[in-house]
Scaffold this motif. Structure first.
Motif, PDB file in Angstrom:
ATOM      1  N   PRO A   1      18.027  14.043 -35.685  1.00 24.32           N
ATOM      2  CA  PRO A   1      18.607  13.942 -34.342  1.00 24.32           C
ATOM      3  C   PRO A   1      20.013  13.357 -34.397  1.00 24.32           C
ATOM      4  O   PRO A   1      20.375  12.690 -35.375  1.00 24.32           O
TER       5      PRO A   1
ATOM      6  N   GLN B   1      18.954  15.028 -29.073  1.00 27.55           N
ATOM      7  CA  GLN B   1      19.499  16.121 -29.873  1.00 27.55           C
ATOM      8  C   GLN B   1      20.505  16.906 -29.044  1.00 27.55           C
ATOM      9  O   GLN B   1      20.224  17.301 -27.909  1.00 27.55           O
TER      10      GLN B   1
ATOM     11  N   THR C   1      13.187  22.925 -31.856  1.00 27.18           N
ATOM     12  CA  THR C   1      14.041  21.817 -32.295  1.00 27.18           C
ATOM     13  C   THR C   1      13.242  20.526 -32.384  1.00 27.18           C
ATOM     14  O   THR C   1      13.371  19.760 -33.357  1.00 27.18           O
TER      15      THR C   1
END
Length: 263
Positions: free
Chosen positions: A88, A39, A77
């Motif tokens: 992602p 990510q 996240t």
């Protein structure tokens, strides 16, 4: 504004142990699997930020994972990607067909301030019924608080309401982002006791290390630079690893509930 109390009622509401949730959908063999997941934010820009990269993570039925790392390291996240709330930039995410995700995060302020408590628990597609009333009472919302708008609730009551709303969906993958914020001690202790017997998979991020050590048996540690490691032994095992100076070495032994192997 008057604060509507969900506290002691004349009869029954706090007269017994808090019961969290009434059911859990059956899980298949696969819960969630991340393969080569990375990510990044501001991709292609001079200020591109890598949060984590090349993460392989297997979550199986019964997994009890605590996500830890410095502020801003990407804990929320990672939870969002596991839950399917974010995609992602690289890698794949596979979820089992029977997975029902319940996600409680830190944003109780996002609740509609004019919505009525009992109607939020029932959801938009049906009228509140006796099941909702019983669940709310188990969370110490008395009859007055059940008919109150969200704006009348204290911060702790809003957090408690979020848990009711999540558990009313009967999830089998429970994801908690800072669940202990604003909870009173009674609710916190009862939440810990509930998670001791939680039959589904659990992934939780919290700054409360004592809480994490109670409810999780593996740690997903997000290290500076974006690597993610699995550490057995819960928070105690992770802290022992850090004190020994072995934190940079990823674990290579496959565990029954969770595997993280950075590439």
């Amino acid at each position: 504004n008057e604060i509507v109390s969900g506290g002691p009622a004349p009869v029954g509401v706090r007269g017994s142990d808090l019961q969290l949730g009434g059911g859990t959908a059956r899980l298949g063999n696969q819960v969630v699997e991340l393969e080569g997941v990375s990510q990044r934010f501001n991709v292609g820009a001079p200020d591109e930020l890598t949060v984590f990269e090349n993460v392989d993570l297997l979550i199986e039925p019964g997994a009890r994972l605590a996500v830890v790392g410095p502020n801003g390291s990407g804990k929320s996240t990672l939870l969002d990607i596991i839950a399917g709330r974010a995609e992602p930039v690289a890698g794949t995410v596979k979820r089992g067909k029977t997975v029902v995700v319940g996600f409680a995060d830190q944003h109780s302020s996002d609740l509609d301030q004019n919505a009525v408590v009992r109607e939020l628990v029932a959801g938009p597609h049906r009228e509140p019924d006796h099941r909702d009333r019983a669940l709310l009472e188990r969370f110490w919302f008395d009859s007055t608080a059940q008919y109150a708008p969200v704006r009348m609730l204290s911060g702790g009551e809003r957090r408690r309401l979020q848990l009711v709303m999540v558990l009313a969906t009967e999830p089998n993958l429970l994801i908690l982002d800072e669940p202990t914020n604003d909870l009173d001690l009674d609710t916190l202790r009862s939440l810990e006791a509930f998670l001791d017997d939680w039959p589904g998979a659990l992934v939780v991020a919290s700054h409360d290390r004592a809480f994490l050590d109670r409810v999780a048996d593996h740690v997903l540690a997000i290290d500076p630079g974006g690597s993610v490691r699995r550490v057995p032994g819960g928070v105690s095992g992770w802290l022992a690893e850090r004190s020994s100076g072995a934190g940079a070495k990823p674990a290579a032994v496959k565990r029954p509930h969770a595997v993280v192997t950075p590439k």
